[in-house]
Write an enzyme that holds these catalytic residues in place. Structure first.
Site, mmCIF file in Angstrom:
data_model
loop_
_atom_site.group_PDB
_atom_site.id
_atom_site.type_symbol
_atom_site.label_atom_id
_atom_site.label_comp_id
_atom_site.label_asym_id
_atom_site.label_seq_id
_atom_site.Cartn_x
_atom_site.Cartn_y
_atom_site.Cartn_z
ATOM 1 C CB CYS A 33 -0.959 0.008 1.190
ATOM 2 S SG CYS A 33 -0.120 0.141 2.770
ATOM 3 C CG ASP A 35 0.106 3.115 4.445
ATOM 4 O OD1 ASP A 35 -0.070 4.151 3.768
ATOM 5 O OD2 ASP A 35 -0.817 2.355 4.777
ATOM 6 C CB CYS A 58 -4.026 6.162 3.582
ATOM 7 S SG CYS A 58 -4.008 4.820 4.790
ATOM 8 C CB CYS A 102 -3.279 1.707 8.985
ATOM 9 S SG CYS A 102 -3.385 2.031 7.209
#
Length: 129
Positions: A33, A35, A58, A102
């Site tokens: 992703c 991150d 994000c 996350c």
């Protein structure tokens, strides 16, 4: 859809930045992703006296980083080690299923920072490790 708490920590992140003389540093990322999370800690007498983060990612990644620093400040290393991704997600009043990774990154970042501190200072590992 994100909760109000997620949006608050995203738009008004707590503890953002970097501790210049940090004695525990954890950097983790999720290539799928994009991150990337860097958590820096100031630890004194087995207690986290300061925690800061820098996150590229994000809204959920930034909110998770902000929340985890809030959850661990003032805790002993053993208490901070026990802060799970589930605790982070619950403190944020939930994350969408596709964003739960996350909160996992936040937990992993804390573990890496504590491990870094322990390796540099010869501190013992918590029970059960």
């Amino acid at each position: 859809m994100y909760s109000e708490r997620v949006m608050d920590h995203f738009t008004n992140p707590r503890n953002m930045g970097e501790i210049p003389d940090a004695n525990g540093i954890g950097e983790v990322g999720n290539p799928a992703c994009g991150d990337i999370m860097r958590i820096t800690l100031r630890i004194e007498e087995n207690r986290i006296v300061d925690a800061k983060f820098k996150t590229f990612g994000c809204a959920a990644a930034i909110a998770s980083s902000s929340m985890v620093t809030e959850l661990i400040k003032g805790k002993t290393l053993e208490e901070a080690w026990g802060v799970t991704n589930k605790a982070v997600a619950e403190a944020l009043e939930g994350l969408p299923p596709q964003k739960l990774h996350c909160s996992v990154l936040a937990e992993e970042g804390i573990h890496k920072a504590i491990e870094d501190y322990r390796s540099r200072h010869g501190a013992p590992k918590p029970n059960g490790e």
